[in-house]
Design an enzyme around this catalytic site. Structure first.
Site, PDB file in Angstrom:
ATOM      1  N   ASP A 224      -0.829  -4.343   2.543  1.00 31.69           N
ATOM      2  CA  ASP A 224      -0.633  -4.720   1.137  1.00 31.69           C
ATOM      3  C   ASP A 224      -1.819  -5.520   0.615  1.00 31.69           C
ATOM      4  O   ASP A 224      -1.801  -6.766   0.652  1.00 31.69           O
ATOM      5  CB  ASP A 224       0.659  -5.536   0.976  1.00 31.69           C
ATOM      6  CG  ASP A 224       0.933  -5.879  -0.485  1.00 31.69           C
ATOM      7  OD1 ASP A 224       1.681  -6.857  -0.724  1.00 31.69           O
ATOM      8  OD2 ASP A 224       0.385  -5.196  -1.375  1.00 31.69           O
TER       9      ASP A 224
ATOM     10  N   GLU B  71      -3.275  -8.653  -8.641  1.00 35.42           N
ATOM     11  CA  GLU B  71      -1.979  -7.950  -8.753  1.00 35.42           C
ATOM     12  C   GLU B  71      -0.873  -8.854  -8.269  1.00 35.42           C
ATOM     13  O   GLU B  71       0.232  -8.889  -8.794  1.00 35.42           O
ATOM     14  CB  GLU B  71      -2.017  -6.646  -7.945  1.00 35.42           C
ATOM     15  CG  GLU B  71      -0.778  -5.785  -8.073  1.00 35.42           C
ATOM     16  CD  GLU B  71       0.340  -6.131  -7.108  1.00 35.42           C
ATOM     17  OE1 GLU B  71       0.067  -6.890  -6.140  1.00 35.42           O
ATOM     18  OE2 GLU B  71       1.478  -5.690  -7.321  1.00 35.42           O
ATOM     19  N   GLU B  72      -1.139  -9.608  -7.230  1.00 35.56           N
ATOM     20  CA  GLU B  72      -0.101 -10.450  -6.618  1.00 35.56           C
ATOM     21  C   GLU B  72       0.352 -11.581  -7.549  1.00 35.56           C
ATOM     22  O   GLU B  72       1.385 -12.194  -7.306  1.00 35.56           O
ATOM     23  CB  GLU B  72      -0.592 -11.027  -5.285  1.00 35.56           C
ATOM     24  CG  GLU B  72      -0.952  -9.979  -4.244  1.00 35.56           C
ATOM     25  CD  GLU B  72       0.254  -9.251  -3.655  1.00 35.56           C
ATOM     26  OE1 GLU B  72       1.373  -9.438  -4.154  1.00 35.56           O
ATOM     27  OE2 GLU B  72       0.077  -8.478  -2.699  1.00 35.56           O
TER      28      GLU B  72
ATOM     29  N   HIS C 267       3.687  -9.662   2.891  1.00 35.96           N
ATOM     30  CA  HIS C 267       3.349 -10.980   2.343  1.00 35.96           C
ATOM     31  C   HIS C 267       3.321 -12.073   3.404  1.00 35.96           C
ATOM     32  O   HIS C 267       3.523 -13.256   3.090  1.00 35.96           O
ATOM     33  CB  HIS C 267       4.292 -11.348   1.199  1.00 35.96           C
ATOM     34  CG  HIS C 267       3.952 -10.624  -0.067  1.00 35.96           C
ATOM     35  ND1 HIS C 267       4.541 -10.892  -1.274  1.00 35.96           N
ATOM     36  CD2 HIS C 267       3.073  -9.610  -0.303  1.00 35.96           C
ATOM     37  CE1 HIS C 267       4.053 -10.094  -2.214  1.00 35.96           C
ATOM     38  NE2 HIS C 267       3.166  -9.295  -1.639  1.00 35.96           N
TER      39      HIS C 267
ATOM     40  N   ASP D 268      -0.181   1.521  -3.529  1.00 32.55           N
ATOM     41  CA  ASP D 268       0.048   0.129  -3.157  1.00 32.55           C
ATOM     42  C   ASP D 268       1.012   0.116  -1.965  1.00 32.55           C
ATOM     43  O   ASP D 268       2.203   0.355  -2.117  1.00 32.55           O
ATOM     44  CB  ASP D 268       0.642  -0.623  -4.353  1.00 32.55           C
ATOM     45  CG  ASP D 268       0.853  -2.099  -4.079  1.00 32.55           C
ATOM     46  OD1 ASP D 268       1.291  -2.816  -4.994  1.00 32.55           O
ATOM     47  OD2 ASP D 268       0.597  -2.542  -2.921  1.00 32.55           O
TER      48      ASP D 268
ATOM     49  N   HIS E 148      -4.549  -2.168  -5.874  1.00 30.17           N
ATOM     50  CA  HIS E 148      -4.952  -3.569  -5.978  1.00 30.17           C
ATOM     51  C   HIS E 148      -5.677  -3.981  -4.707  1.00 30.17           C
ATOM     52  O   HIS E 148      -5.299  -3.619  -3.596  1.00 30.17           O
ATOM     53  CB  HIS E 148      -3.790  -4.493  -6.324  1.00 30.17           C
ATOM     54  CG  HIS E 148      -2.808  -4.815  -5.241  1.00 30.17           C
ATOM     55  ND1 HIS E 148      -2.984  -5.850  -4.329  1.00 30.17           N
ATOM     56  CD2 HIS E 148      -1.609  -4.245  -4.938  1.00 30.17           C
ATOM     57  CE1 HIS E 148      -1.922  -5.918  -3.537  1.00 30.17           C
ATOM     58  NE2 HIS E 148      -1.102  -4.954  -3.867  1.00 30.17           N
TER      59      HIS E 148
ATOM     60  N   ASP F  15     -10.089  17.300   3.891  1.00 32.97           N
ATOM     61  CA  ASP F  15      -9.337  16.331   4.702  1.00 32.97           C
ATOM     62  C   ASP F  15     -10.041  14.977   4.593  1.00 32.97           C
ATOM     63  O   ASP F  15     -11.281  14.900   4.598  1.00 32.97           O
ATOM     64  CB  ASP F  15      -9.315  16.780   6.175  1.00 32.97           C
ATOM     65  CG  ASP F  15      -8.727  15.714   7.077  1.00 32.97           C
ATOM     66  OD1 ASP F  15      -9.511  15.029   7.765  1.00 32.97           O
ATOM     67  OD2 ASP F  15      -7.500  15.517   7.033  1.00 32.97           O
ATOM     68  N   ILE F  16      -9.271  13.924   4.460  1.00 27.70           N
ATOM     69  CA  ILE F  16      -9.838  12.571   4.457  1.00 27.70           C
ATOM     70  C   ILE F  16      -9.785  12.062   5.895  1.00 27.70           C
ATOM     71  O   ILE F  16      -8.706  11.917   6.465  1.00 27.70           O
ATOM     72  CB  ILE F  16      -9.035  11.633   3.528  1.00 27.70           C
ATOM     73  CG1 ILE F  16      -9.084  12.146   2.089  1.00 27.70           C
ATOM     74  CG2 ILE F  16      -9.576  10.204   3.624  1.00 27.70           C
ATOM     75  CD1 ILE F  16     -10.463  12.230   1.479  1.00 27.70           C
TER      76      ILE F  16
ATOM     77  N   ASP G 223      -2.970   8.403   7.352  1.00 30.27           N
ATOM     78  CA  ASP G 223      -3.657   9.694   7.313  1.00 30.27           C
ATOM     79  C   ASP G 223      -3.007  10.630   6.292  1.00 30.27           C
ATOM     80  O   ASP G 223      -3.662  11.159   5.394  1.00 30.27           O
ATOM     81  CB  ASP G 223      -3.611  10.325   8.716  1.00 30.27           C
ATOM     82  CG  ASP G 223      -4.574  11.498   8.849  1.00 30.27           C
ATOM     83  OD1 ASP G 223      -4.538  12.160   9.903  1.00 30.27           O
ATOM     84  OD2 ASP G 223      -5.366  11.757   7.913  1.00 30.27           O
TER      85      ASP G 223
HETATM   86  N1  DTR Z   1       3.067  -3.985  -2.934  1.00 35.34           N
HETATM   87  C1  DTR Z   1       3.899  -5.004  -3.548  1.00 35.34           C
HETATM   88  C2  DTR Z   1       4.511  -4.519  -4.851  1.00 35.34           C
HETATM   89  C3  DTR Z   1       5.517  -3.458  -4.597  1.00 35.34           C
HETATM   90  C4  DTR Z   1       5.359  -2.148  -4.863  1.00 35.34           C
HETATM   91  N2  DTR Z   1       6.489  -1.451  -4.541  1.00 35.34           N
HETATM   92  C5  DTR Z   1       7.393  -2.347  -4.035  1.00 35.34           C
HETATM   93  C6  DTR Z   1       8.676  -2.165  -3.560  1.00 35.34           C
HETATM   94  C7  DTR Z   1       9.366  -3.277  -3.054  1.00 35.34           C
HETATM   95  C8  DTR Z   1       8.747  -4.539  -3.048  1.00 35.34           C
HETATM   96  C9  DTR Z   1       7.447  -4.739  -3.565  1.00 35.34           C
HETATM   97  C10 DTR Z   1       6.806  -3.616  -4.045  1.00 35.34           C
HETATM   98  C11 DTR Z   1       3.075  -6.203  -3.845  1.00 35.34           C
HETATM   99  O1  DTR Z   1       1.880  -6.058  -4.152  1.00 35.34           O
HETATM  100  O2  DTR Z   1       3.626  -7.326  -3.762  1.00 35.34           O
HETATM  101 ZN    ZN Z   2       1.997  -7.877  -2.351  1.00 36.65          ZN
HETATM  102 ZN    ZN Z   3       0.836  -4.575  -3.221  1.00 32.06          ZN
HETATM  103 CA    CA Z   4      -6.731  13.205   7.061  1.00 28.74          CA
END
Ligand code: DTR
Ligand code: ZN
Ligand code: ZN
Ligand code: CA
Length: 318
Positions: free
Chosen positions: A138, A172-173, A288, A201, A126, A44-45, A303
């Site tokens: 995010d 990543e962004e 965002h 992500d 990311h 378990d984490i 979890d």
């Molecule tokens: N996490 C978001 C990229 C992302 C991954 N799956 C989705 C679905 C719908 C919108 C965005 C995303 C990012 O890093 O911006």
């Molecule tokens: Zn993002």
């Molecule tokens: Zn993301």
């Molecule tokens: Ca857990």
């Protein structure tokens, strides 16, 4: 691309042939018990541990202008935090540098010593946020879950048959820049050694859904079976196709999978019936935005998804 190994910069020439540059086994004692057999089930984490990492990332953002974005001090401080935990737990860490939008970017790669390096199970997330806020969902959520899974491997002294590698991506962004740089830096031979790339992500959205990437069927089944065991319905992640760090791996022909709890799309009534929460509202209304803080986390989703990360790592590497 340059490679900095445990604080020393191994200035290399052309990155392409240097991916397996000297990796200095870091100091630090292994905190684990006797090595766990490869077929053991994942532990378990502890979600409290994952939340503690999120608290650290929040503090880092607060101390560095409110974000952890590429090219900002908050990103490098986030990477240094994660690296310090991994070095102390016995991982071989490598910091890869690249340039994007005029700023230096950083990827952190952590290899767990042992296992067949011709068959690598890799997990990544990311670590950067947008400049608008701290990016705790995010993507602090994915980064913290992958970190705690790696630390659980160390605590267990886990010795799977396959080699384990973990990664935290920069930029990543800006368009999956860090992960693309990593894949491009690999030789064809080294790409072929990665049997699975698992991407995480946004896995703790405050109005969560349980989405499983529908790319590689074996990885997808591993996750779907796990959640079925918890009587949690899952849906294929179609929103995220090509939108996160699994894309460069998939484009290189590497089997990919992962988990997602939803972004700015709206939860339907049917999804509310399956998962709870609120229909007619976004899975993450702070996507965002500056409100993507420590308060923007659903602990239950964090979890379950953290435990699913560990389950897949153990299952696919045994
Ligand atoms: N996490 C978001 C990229 C992302 C991954 N799956 C989705 C679905 C719908 C919108 C965005 C995303 C990012 O890093 O911006
Ligand atoms: Zn993002
Ligand atoms: Zn993301
Ligand atoms: Ca857990």
């Amino acid at each position: 691309m340059k490679f900095s190994v445990s604080g020393r910069t191994a200035a290399t020439g052309v990155a392409a042939a240097a991916v397996s540059t000297v990796m200095l086994l870091t100091s630090g004692s292994l905190a684990g018990a006797a090595p766990a057999p490869a077929q053991a089930a994942a532990p378990d984490i502890p979600v409290a541990n994952v939340k503690a990492h999120l608290a650290q990332l929040q503090s880092i953002a607060t101390a560095n202008g409110g974000n952890r974005a590429h090219g900002k001090a908050g990103y490098k401080a986030s990477l240094d935090y994660v690296k310090g935990k991994l070095d102390a737990a016995g991982f071989t860490t490598t910091v890869q540098t690249f340039t994007s939008s005029g700023s230096t970017g950083y990827n952190l790669i952590a290899d767990w010593p042992g296992g067949d390096t011709d068959h690598v199970v890799m997990s990544g997330s990311h670590l950067d946020s947008v400049s608008a806020g701290p990016g705790i969902n995010d993507n602090g959520s994915g980064s913290a879950a992958v970190l705690e899974t790696a630390l659980a491997v160390s605590r267990a002294g886990y010795q799977p048959s396959k080699h384990l590698r973990f990664a935290w991506w920069g930029a990543e962004e800006l368009g999956m820049v860090g992960s693309r740089n990593y894949v491009n830096s690999l030789s064809t031979a080294d790409r072929s050694k990665i049997s699975d790339y698992l991407n995480f992500d946004m896995i703790a959205s405050p109005n969560p859904g349980y989405f499983v990437y529908d790319d590689d069927p074996t990885i997808e089944k591993t996750f779907k079976d796990y959640f079925a065991g918890l009587n949690i319905t899952t849906e294929p992640d179609t929103e995220g196709d090509g939108r996160s760090d699994h894309a460069p791996f998939e484009n290189a022909g590497i089997p990919v999978g992962g988990l997602f709890s939803g972004a700015d799309y709206i939860k339907t009534a049917a999804q509310k019936d399956a998962w709870g929460g609120t229909s007619g509202k976004a899975f993450d209304a702070c996507y965002h935005r500056s409100c993507d803080t420590s308060a923007n986390i659903d602990d239950t989703a964090l979890d379950h998804n953290s435990d699913a990360v560990a389950h897949a790592v153990w299952e696919l590497s045994s």
